[in-house]
Design a protein around this motif. Structure first.
Motif, PDB file in Angstrom:
ATOM      1  N   ALA A 150       0.888  -1.170  -0.005  1.00 49.79           N
ATOM      2  CA  ALA A 150       0.072  -0.007  -0.045  1.00 49.79           C
ATOM      3  C   ALA A 150       0.759   1.204   0.068  1.00 49.79           C
ATOM      4  CB  ALA A 150      -0.853   0.047   1.069  1.00 49.79           C
ATOM      5  N   GLY A 151       2.024   1.128   0.789  1.00 53.21           N
ATOM      6  CA  GLY A 151       2.804   2.357   0.871  1.00 53.21           C
ATOM      7  C   GLY A 151       3.660   2.601  -0.494  1.00 53.21           C
ATOM      8  N   VAL A 152       3.935   1.647  -1.327  1.00 53.30           N
ATOM      9  CA  VAL A 152       4.707   1.650  -2.629  1.00 53.30           C
ATOM     10  C   VAL A 152       3.751   2.402  -3.401  1.00 53.30           C
ATOM     11  CG1 VAL A 152       5.738   0.444  -4.323  1.00 53.30           C
ATOM     12  CG2 VAL A 152       6.385   0.166  -2.158  1.00 53.30           C
ATOM     13  N   THR A 153       2.387   1.720  -3.565  1.00 54.80           N
ATOM     14  CA  THR A 153       1.099   2.406  -4.259  1.00 54.80           C
ATOM     15  C   THR A 153       1.087   3.966  -4.190  1.00 54.80           C
ATOM     16  OG1 THR A 153       0.287   0.240  -4.371  1.00 54.80           O
ATOM     17  CG2 THR A 153      -0.996   2.010  -5.099  1.00 54.80           C
ATOM     18  N   LEU A 154       0.805   4.228  -2.840  1.00 57.04           N
ATOM     19  CA  LEU A 154       0.492   5.748  -2.525  1.00 57.04           C
ATOM     20  C   LEU A 154       1.617   6.631  -2.835  1.00 57.04           C
ATOM     21  CD1 LEU A 154      -1.278   5.345   0.997  1.00 57.04           C
ATOM     22  CD2 LEU A 154      -2.310   5.904  -1.444  1.00 57.04           C
ATOM     23  N   PHE A 155       3.070   6.022  -2.615  1.00 59.91           N
ATOM     24  CA  PHE A 155       4.057   6.682  -3.113  1.00 59.91           C
ATOM     25  C   PHE A 155       4.520   7.029  -4.500  1.00 59.91           C
ATOM     26  CE2 PHE A 155       8.856   7.143  -3.383  1.00 59.91           C
ATOM     27  CZ  PHE A 155       9.023   8.420  -3.092  1.00 59.91           C
ATOM     28  N   THR A 156       4.351   6.056  -5.088  1.00 54.77           N
ATOM     29  CA  THR A 156       4.537   5.866  -6.586  1.00 54.77           C
ATOM     30  C   THR A 156       3.542   5.901  -7.507  1.00 54.77           C
ATOM     31  OG1 THR A 156       4.719   3.723  -6.903  1.00 54.77           O
ATOM     32  CG2 THR A 156       6.789   4.726  -5.986  1.00 54.77           C
ATOM     33  N   GLY A 157       2.202   5.630  -7.089  1.00 52.16           N
ATOM     34  CA  GLY A 157       1.100   5.698  -8.029  1.00 52.16           C
ATOM     35  C   GLY A 157       1.276   4.295  -9.070  1.00 52.16           C
ATOM     36  N   VAL A 158       1.863   3.437  -8.766  1.00 55.35           N
ATOM     37  CA  VAL A 158       2.172   2.205  -9.453  1.00 55.35           C
ATOM     38  C   VAL A 158       0.987   1.173  -8.905  1.00 55.35           C
ATOM     39  CG1 VAL A 158       3.562   0.003 -10.268  1.00 55.35           C
ATOM     40  CG2 VAL A 158       4.740   2.584  -9.943  1.00 55.35           C
ATOM     41  N   SER A 159       0.405   0.668 -10.021  1.00 58.56           N
ATOM     42  CA  SER A 159      -0.861  -0.328  -9.939  1.00 58.56           C
ATOM     43  C   SER A 159      -0.305  -1.537  -9.888  1.00 58.56           C
ATOM     44  CB  SER A 159      -1.882  -0.037 -11.189  1.00 58.56           C
ATOM     45  OG  SER A 159      -2.920  -0.961 -10.901  1.00 58.56           O
ATOM     46  N   TRP A 160      -0.446  -2.385  -8.836  1.00 62.50           N
ATOM     47  CA  TRP A 160      -0.075  -3.668  -8.864  1.00 62.50           C
ATOM     48  C   TRP A 160      -0.455  -4.672  -9.951  1.00 62.50           C
ATOM     49  CZ3 TRP A 160       4.513  -4.335  -6.343  1.00 62.50           C
ATOM     50  CH2 TRP A 160       4.903  -3.389  -5.383  1.00 62.50           C
ATOM     51  N   MET A 161      -1.839  -4.280 -10.313  1.00 60.96           N
ATOM     52  CA  MET A 161      -2.476  -5.189 -11.098  1.00 60.96           C
ATOM     53  C   MET A 161      -1.784  -5.115 -12.783  1.00 60.96           C
ATOM     54  SD  MET A 161      -4.733  -7.057 -10.095  1.00 60.96           S
ATOM     55  CE  MET A 161      -5.393  -7.456 -11.437  1.00 60.96           C
ATOM     56  N   TRP A 162      -1.545  -3.649 -12.815  1.00 61.34           N
ATOM     57  CA  TRP A 162      -0.660  -3.401 -14.079  1.00 61.34           C
ATOM     58  C   TRP A 162       0.595  -4.029 -14.080  1.00 61.34           C
ATOM     59  CZ3 TRP A 162       4.062  -0.684 -14.236  1.00 61.34           C
ATOM     60  CH2 TRP A 162       4.216  -0.337 -15.789  1.00 61.34           C
ATOM     61  N   LEU A 163       1.136  -4.019 -12.884  1.00 64.69           N
ATOM     62  CA  LEU A 163       2.477  -4.493 -12.867  1.00 64.69           C
ATOM     63  C   LEU A 163       2.751  -6.056 -13.021  1.00 64.69           C
ATOM     64  CD1 LEU A 163       5.433  -3.990 -12.188  1.00 64.69           C
ATOM     65  CD2 LEU A 163       5.095  -4.336  -9.744  1.00 64.69           C
ATOM     66  N   VAL A 164       1.568  -6.619 -12.525  1.00 67.19           N
ATOM     67  CA  VAL A 164       1.497  -7.972 -12.837  1.00 67.19           C
ATOM     68  C   VAL A 164       1.276  -8.374 -14.183  1.00 67.19           C
ATOM     69  CG1 VAL A 164       0.040 -10.193 -12.255  1.00 67.19           C
ATOM     70  CG2 VAL A 164       0.630  -8.492 -10.486  1.00 67.19           C
ATOM     71  N   GLU A 165       0.415  -7.695 -14.895  1.00 62.28           N
ATOM     72  CA  GLU A 165      -0.084  -7.785 -16.371  1.00 62.28           C
ATOM     73  C   GLU A 165       1.271  -7.524 -17.147  1.00 62.28           C
ATOM     74  OE1 GLU A 165      -3.072  -5.344 -17.301  1.00 62.28           O
ATOM     75  OE2 GLU A 165      -4.771  -6.478 -16.126  1.00 62.28           O
ATOM     76  N   TRP A 166       1.925  -6.460 -16.619  1.00 62.32           N
ATOM     77  CA  TRP A 166       3.303  -6.053 -17.582  1.00 62.32           C
ATOM     78  C   TRP A 166       4.322  -7.264 -17.251  1.00 62.32           C
ATOM     79  CZ3 TRP A 166       8.186  -5.095 -15.746  1.00 62.32           C
ATOM     80  CH2 TRP A 166       9.082  -4.538 -16.983  1.00 62.32           C
ATOM     81  N   THR A 167       4.087  -7.720 -16.059  1.00 62.90           N
ATOM     82  CA  THR A 167       5.397  -8.692 -15.677  1.00 62.90           C
ATOM     83  C   THR A 167       5.095 -10.082 -16.677  1.00 62.90           C
ATOM     84  OG1 THR A 167       5.685  -7.849 -13.492  1.00 62.90           O
ATOM     85  CG2 THR A 167       6.461 -10.101 -14.091  1.00 62.90           C
ATOM     86  N   GLY A 168       3.633 -10.452 -16.681  1.00 60.22           N
ATOM     87  CA  GLY A 168       3.380 -11.743 -17.503  1.00 60.22           C
ATOM     88  C   GLY A 168       3.648 -11.292 -18.774  1.00 60.22           C
ATOM     89  N   LYS A 169       3.484 -10.343 -19.404  1.00 60.33           N
ATOM     90  CA  LYS A 169       3.660  -9.984 -20.699  1.00 60.33           C
ATOM     91  C   LYS A 169       5.024 -10.080 -21.194  1.00 60.33           C
ATOM     92  CE  LYS A 169       1.139  -6.597 -22.346  1.00 60.33           C
ATOM     93  NZ  LYS A 169       0.790  -5.236 -22.739  1.00 60.33           N
ATOM     94  N   VAL A 170       5.916  -9.571 -20.225  1.00 61.43           N
ATOM     95  CA  VAL A 170       7.245  -9.547 -20.580  1.00 61.43           C
ATOM     96  C   VAL A 170       7.794 -11.080 -20.435  1.00 61.43           C
ATOM     97  CG1 VAL A 170       9.567  -9.104 -19.761  1.00 61.43           C
ATOM     98  CG2 VAL A 170       7.859  -7.288 -19.737  1.00 61.43           C
ATOM     99  N   VAL A 171       7.341 -11.907 -19.580  1.00 62.11           N
ATOM    100  CA  VAL A 171       7.715 -13.324 -19.225  1.00 62.11           C
ATOM    101  C   VAL A 171       7.103 -13.821 -20.605  1.00 62.11           C
ATOM    102  CG1 VAL A 171       7.294 -15.297 -18.196  1.00 62.11           C
ATOM    103  CG2 VAL A 171       7.721 -13.268 -16.761  1.00 62.11           C
ATOM    104  N   LEU A 172       5.868 -13.868 -20.989  1.00 58.10           N
ATOM    105  CA  LEU A 172       5.449 -14.652 -22.323  1.00 58.10           C
ATOM    106  C   LEU A 172       6.421 -14.324 -23.511  1.00 58.10           C
ATOM    107  CD1 LEU A 172       1.492 -14.640 -21.582  1.00 58.10           C
ATOM    108  CD2 LEU A 172       3.150 -16.405 -21.373  1.00 58.10           C
ATOM    109  N   LEU A 173       6.587 -12.702 -23.479  1.00 55.96           N
ATOM    110  CA  LEU A 173       7.263 -12.370 -24.685  1.00 55.96           C
ATOM    111  C   LEU A 173       8.788 -13.135 -24.439  1.00 55.96           C
ATOM    112  CD1 LEU A 173       7.243 -10.745 -27.307  1.00 55.96           C
ATOM    113  CD2 LEU A 173       8.213  -8.792 -25.630  1.00 55.96           C
ATOM    114  N   GLY A 174       9.168 -12.900 -23.353  1.00 51.43           N
ATOM    115  CA  GLY A 174      10.709 -13.481 -23.356  1.00 51.43           C
ATOM    116  C   GLY A 174      10.694 -15.262 -23.494  1.00 51.43           C
ATOM    117  N   TRP A 175       9.710 -15.819 -23.191  1.00 49.20           N
ATOM    118  CA  TRP A 175       9.457 -17.169 -23.333  1.00 49.20           C
ATOM    119  C   TRP A 175       9.662 -17.487 -24.775  1.00 49.20           C
ATOM    120  CZ3 TRP A 175      10.731 -21.427 -21.489  1.00 49.20           C
ATOM    121  CH2 TRP A 175       9.851 -22.796 -21.746  1.00 49.20           C
TER     122      TRP A 175
END
Length: 333
Positions: A150-175
């Motif tokens: 929660a603190g990271v989200t409030l401080f940076t404004g990063v959405s963890w759902m977006w981060l999970v989707e982006w990570t999954g996309k990067v992993v699939l693309l790398g695979w």
């Protein structure tokens, strides 16, 4: 912004050059010479931050630099003057520091002997003690992890759902890229293996085949025109008849022949190529004679013992494709 970034760089340099021998806030030190790159002030600030925040103090300069960059980027937007947004960012900064120090305290206790106040510092020790007492260690870990996210989200404004989707996309693309690279590597190795086998087969075949060059038959000679034909071609240019008739076509000379033919070396090379192409289809034969011509070149083959002529006849189209010619006609004699 520039002040925050400069301060962050100075803190980073001071923290990474921190040694316990330098005099600081929590101890007087054992030497008069300051080894900290930031000097006396840098040694003192590094000792304060490590004493309060433990290992998480090394993250503090990056958070400070990020805050400066965000302030500079939003200087012309409404968020620059939004006190509500500033309060949320400040709350996120405090929650991130508290939860991060508590996690360091609970999971990196091995560094407690080398740091003044342990891996989490004084702040991590206080937060972990307050949460472990009522919620046990498992519950405290869950609450602290939630507070950190929660603190990271409030401080940076990063959405963890977006981060999970982006990570999954990067992993699939790398695979996919990894599979593509593996496929190309496998094809390359197979090609190398096939080429090596082909070269070995050609080498053994050349050693096995007799070194007798094919017999090159003479080409079609030019037919001389008989004198009688030359005389009969002569006619009266001013023959009687109508004045509008053109002279006879027999008065024109025949065009010169432009066919030069292939040299014996070229014919022998083509003969060896025919033998090698037949070997690609597991058929051993030898070109014994070559009859060059202006349009068609005839190769006489001597099949090896046990090779049927029908096997060669069925490969007419395949041989034409392999030799890069229009057509190949195979005649049994």
């Amino acid at each position: 912004m520039f002040i925050l970034v400069a301060l962050a760089i100075y803190l980073m340099v001071s923290l990474f050059s921190y040694t316990a021998d330098d005099p600081g806030w929590s101890h007087s030190g054992f030497t008069e010479k300051i080894s900290n790159i930031g000097g006396f002030v840098g040694a003192w600030l590094a000792d304060v931050f490590i004493y309060l925040f433990g290992l998480f103090a090394y993250v503090f300069p990056f958070m400070l630099a990020y805050a400066g960059l965000q302030t500079y980027r939003n200087r012309f937007t409404k968020e620059y003057y939004n006190t509500h947004q500033l309060a949320l960012t400040s709350v996120g900064f405090v929650l991130t520091m508290m939860a991060g120090c508590a996690l360091m305290k609970m999971h990196l206790a091995t560094f407690s002997t080398t740091l003044p106040a342990g891996a989490g510092g004084v702040l991590g020790d206080v937060v972990a003690t307050l949460l472990i007492a009522p919620f046990s260690e498992v519950g405290a870990n869950l609450f602290i992890a939630a507070l950190f996210l929660a603190g990271v989200t409030l401080f940076t404004g990063v959405s963890w759902m977006w981060l999970v989707e982006w990570t999954g996309k990067v992993v699939l693309l790398g695979w996919e890229q990894l599979l593509f690279a593996y496929g190309r590597l496998r094809d390359y190795l197979q090609t190398r293996r096939v080429v090596a086998q082909r070269e070995e087969t050609v080498k053994k075949t050349k050693e096995r085949l007799p070194k007798v060059p094919p017999r090159i038959e003479p080409g079609v000679e030019k037919i001389e025109v008989a004198p009688r034909a030359v005389e009969e071609r002569q006619s009266d240019l001013f023959a009687k008849g109508s004045s509008h008739q053109l002279p006879a076509i027999e008065l024109l000379d025949r065009p010169k022949e432009r066919f030069k033919g292939q040299s014996p070396e070229e014919l022998e090379a083509v003969s060896r190529l025919v033998e090698l192409k037949l070997l690609d289809f597991n058929i051993q034969a030898q070109v014994v004679s070559v009859h060059p011509g202006p349009v068609i070149t005839r190769f006489e083959l001597q099949p090896a013992p046990g090779v049927k002529v029908s096997q060669i006849s069925n490969l007419a189209k395949d041989l034409a494709r392999s030799l890069s010619v229009i057509s190949v006609r195979i005649v049994e004699v």
